[in-house]
Write a protein that holds these residues in place. Structure first.
Motif, PDB file in Angstrom:
ATOM      1  N   GLY A 155       0.781  -1.229   0.000  1.00  0.00           N
ATOM      2  CA  GLY A 155       0.000   0.000   0.000  1.00  0.00           C
ATOM      3  C   GLY A 155       0.814   1.280   0.000  1.00  0.00           C
ATOM      4  N   SER A 156       2.158   1.179  -0.058  1.00  0.00           N
ATOM      5  CA  SER A 156       3.001   2.383  -0.033  1.00  0.00           C
ATOM      6  C   SER A 156       2.758   3.284  -1.236  1.00  0.00           C
ATOM      7  N   CYS A 157       2.309   2.711  -2.350  1.00  0.00           N
ATOM      8  CA  CYS A 157       2.080   3.478  -3.582  1.00  0.00           C
ATOM      9  C   CYS A 157       0.769   4.252  -3.541  1.00  0.00           C
ATOM     10  N   GLY A 158      -0.063   3.963  -2.538  1.00  0.00           N
ATOM     11  CA  GLY A 158      -1.368   4.608  -2.446  1.00  0.00           C
ATOM     12  C   GLY A 158      -2.500   3.739  -2.946  1.00  0.00           C
ATOM     13  N   SER A 159      -2.157   2.623  -3.595  1.00  0.00           N
ATOM     14  CA  SER A 159      -3.174   1.671  -4.048  1.00  0.00           C
ATOM     15  C   SER A 159      -3.335   0.569  -3.003  1.00  0.00           C
ATOM     16  N   ARG A 160      -4.446  -0.108  -3.057  1.00  0.00           N
ATOM     17  CA  ARG A 160      -4.725  -1.131  -2.050  1.00  0.00           C
ATOM     18  C   ARG A 160      -3.782  -2.322  -2.184  1.00  0.00           C
ATOM     19  N   GLN A 161      -3.465  -2.715  -3.409  1.00  0.00           N
ATOM     20  CA  GLN A 161      -2.571  -3.833  -3.653  1.00  0.00           C
ATOM     21  C   GLN A 161      -1.898  -3.655  -5.011  1.00  0.00           C
ATOM     22  N   CYS A 162      -0.919  -4.513  -5.309  1.00  0.00           N
ATOM     23  CA  CYS A 162      -0.137  -4.366  -6.538  1.00  0.00           C
ATOM     24  C   CYS A 162      -1.009  -4.472  -7.796  1.00  0.00           C
ATOM     25  N   ARG A 163      -2.029  -5.300  -7.771  1.00  0.00           N
ATOM     26  CA  ARG A 163      -2.909  -5.436  -8.942  1.00  0.00           C
ATOM     27  C   ARG A 163      -3.609  -4.111  -9.238  1.00  0.00           C
ATOM     28  N   ASP A 164      -4.059  -3.417  -8.202  1.00  0.00           N
ATOM     29  CA  ASP A 164      -4.709  -2.116  -8.393  1.00  0.00           C
ATOM     30  C   ASP A 164      -3.702  -1.104  -8.944  1.00  0.00           C
ATOM     31  N   PHE A 165      -2.474  -1.145  -8.426  1.00  0.00           N
ATOM     32  CA  PHE A 165      -1.421  -0.247  -8.896  1.00  0.00           C
ATOM     33  C   PHE A 165      -1.141  -0.476 -10.379  1.00  0.00           C
ATOM     34  N   ALA A 166      -1.070  -1.745 -10.779  1.00  0.00           N
ATOM     35  CA  ALA A 166      -0.815  -2.087 -12.178  1.00  0.00           C
ATOM     36  C   ALA A 166      -1.909  -1.529 -13.085  1.00  0.00           C
ATOM     37  N   ALA A 167      -3.148  -1.602 -12.623  1.00  0.00           N
ATOM     38  CA  ALA A 167      -4.273  -1.119 -13.427  1.00  0.00           C
ATOM     39  C   ALA A 167      -4.271   0.399 -13.562  1.00  0.00           C
ATOM     40  N   GLU A 168      -3.651   1.093 -12.608  1.00  0.00           N
ATOM     41  CA  GLU A 168      -3.660   2.552 -12.593  1.00  0.00           C
ATOM     42  C   GLU A 168      -2.480   3.173 -13.336  1.00  0.00           C
ATOM     43  N   LEU A 169      -1.491   2.356 -13.741  1.00  0.00           N
ATOM     44  CA  LEU A 169      -0.293   2.901 -14.380  1.00  0.00           C
ATOM     45  C   LEU A 169      -0.621   3.508 -15.741  1.00  0.00           C
ATOM     46  N   LYS A 170      -0.279   4.771 -15.914  1.00  0.00           N
ATOM     47  CA  LYS A 170      -0.515   5.469 -17.179  1.00  0.00           C
ATOM     48  C   LYS A 170       0.776   5.950 -17.826  1.00  0.00           C
ATOM     49  N   SER A 171       1.820   6.191 -17.012  1.00  0.00           N
ATOM     50  CA  SER A 171       3.086   6.697 -17.531  1.00  0.00           C
ATOM     51  C   SER A 171       4.210   6.238 -16.624  1.00  0.00           C
ATOM     52  N   GLN A 172       5.457   6.433 -17.093  1.00  0.00           N
ATOM     53  CA  GLN A 172       6.592   6.002 -16.292  1.00  0.00           C
ATOM     54  C   GLN A 172       6.689   6.782 -14.982  1.00  0.00           C
ATOM     55  N   ASP A 201      16.098  -4.170 -13.184  1.00  0.00           N
ATOM     56  CA  ASP A 201      15.727  -4.668 -14.517  1.00  0.00           C
ATOM     57  C   ASP A 201      14.221  -4.611 -14.721  1.00  0.00           C
ATOM     58  N   ASN A 202      13.470  -4.935 -13.671  1.00  0.00           N
ATOM     59  CA  ASN A 202      12.006  -4.872 -13.763  1.00  0.00           C
ATOM     60  C   ASN A 202      11.543  -3.450 -14.039  1.00  0.00           C
ATOM     61  N   LEU A 203      12.193  -2.472 -13.392  1.00  0.00           N
ATOM     62  CA  LEU A 203      11.816  -1.079 -13.584  1.00  0.00           C
ATOM     63  C   LEU A 203      12.032  -0.645 -15.025  1.00  0.00           C
ATOM     64  N   GLU A 204      13.138  -1.066 -15.626  1.00  0.00           N
ATOM     65  CA  GLU A 204      13.416  -0.704 -17.017  1.00  0.00           C
ATOM     66  C   GLU A 204      12.374  -1.305 -17.954  1.00  0.00           C
ATOM     67  N   ARG A 205      12.003  -2.569 -17.702  1.00  0.00           N
ATOM     68  CA  ARG A 205      10.997  -3.216 -18.549  1.00  0.00           C
ATOM     69  C   ARG A 205       9.626  -2.580 -18.351  1.00  0.00           C
ATOM     70  N   LEU A 206       9.297  -2.236 -17.111  1.00  0.00           N
ATOM     71  CA  LEU A 206       8.017  -1.580 -16.835  1.00  0.00           C
ATOM     72  C   LEU A 206       7.951  -0.216 -17.510  1.00  0.00           C
ATOM     73  N   SER A 207       9.084   0.505 -17.521  1.00  0.00           N
ATOM     74  CA  SER A 207       9.118   1.826 -18.151  1.00  0.00           C
ATOM     75  C   SER A 207       8.800   1.731 -19.635  1.00  0.00           C
ATOM     76  N   LEU A 208       9.323   0.687 -20.272  1.00  0.00           N
ATOM     77  CA  LEU A 208       9.054   0.495 -21.694  1.00  0.00           C
ATOM     78  C   LEU A 208       7.602   0.095 -21.936  1.00  0.00           C
ATOM     79  N   LEU A 209       7.045  -0.701 -21.022  1.00  0.00           N
ATOM     80  CA  LEU A 209       5.670  -1.161 -21.188  1.00  0.00           C
ATOM     81  C   LEU A 209       4.659  -0.025 -21.046  1.00  0.00           C
ATOM     82  N   VAL A 210       4.931   0.898 -20.126  1.00  0.00           N
ATOM     83  CA  VAL A 210       3.967   1.990 -19.909  1.00  0.00           C
ATOM     84  C   VAL A 210       4.308   3.222 -20.735  1.00  0.00           C
TER      85      VAL A 210
END
Length: 210
Positions: free
Chosen positions: A14-31, A47-56
């Motif tokens: 919940g540190s990101c402000g979302s209830r869980q990681c699945r909610d956070f993933a659904a809310e991602l709009k930009s890097q 490495d995960n951060l770099e791949r996530l940056s490319l995905l979003v």
């Protein structure tokens, strides 16, 4: 979305402000949204951060200031475990010296200046000082095979680890740092007494950074 979710830490903290990681993933709009997760800046998720940056969308984010989540203070660097170790080495002194402690024991204790109860494994012993690996603020307490010794309040004397992000300090320098595995992402302070490459030892630890 499943690919994004698989690259997130999965702590559901919940540190990101979302209830869980699945909610956070659904809310991602930009890097920029990725910065809401304090754990993605750790070396183990780089490495995960770099791949996530490319995905979003967009290039991987540039190095940013290291700021403690719980206190908002700026740190000089992140402190990661030494090679092949599960956490930084911590050196602790229990205020209650009556409890017999052996190498391999699991301990429950609370660091002076920290509100969180810790669990650790003893990997070394000097008179009155125990070298430990942190195994978690929370543990599998429901498991019948997990036994620990409750040693109460402890003073944290030193940390040993490697700088994974931020400025490499010099011997004699007073520094502010965040241990990568700290669930509160709290800024600690102390004096650097040894530097070898990126591996450092910090003593005079203060958890109440002003």
């Amino acid at each position: 979305m499943d690919e994004i979710l698989s690259l997130l830490p999965g702590y559901n903290c919940g540190s990101c402000g979302s209830r869980q990681c699945r909610d956070f993933a659904a809310e991602l709009k930009s890097q920029g949204d990725l910065q809401r997760c304090p754990f993605l800046s750790r070396e183990m998720f780089r490495d995960n951060l770099e791949r996530l940056s490319l995905l979003v969308g967009g290039a991987p984010p540039a190095e940013e200031k290291i700021v403690g989540v719980i206190d908002g203070l700026e740190a000089d660097f992140m402190l990661a475990p030494l090679k092949d170790e599960c956490s930084c080495r911590e050196f602790i002194h229990p205020f209650d010296g009556s409890i017999e402690i052996k190498i391999g024991d699991f301990l429950r204790y609370r660091p002076l200046g920290c509100p969180v109860t810790h669990f650790a494994k003893v990997i070394g012993i000097d008179p009155g000082i125990y070298t430990i690996h942190l195994v978690g603020p929370l543990h599998r307490l429901g498991q019948e095979d997990f036994r620990f010794k409750d040693i109460g309040l402890c003073m944290i004397l030193a940390f040993e680890g490697k700088v994974s992000r931020g400025e490499l300090p010099k011997v004699g320098q007073t520094v502010k740092f965040v241990p990568e595995y700290c669930m509160m992402q709290k800024v600690h302070s102390g004096m650097v007494v040894g530097v070898e490459g990126k591996e450092i030892r910090i003593e005079g630890i203060d958890l109440k950074v002003w």
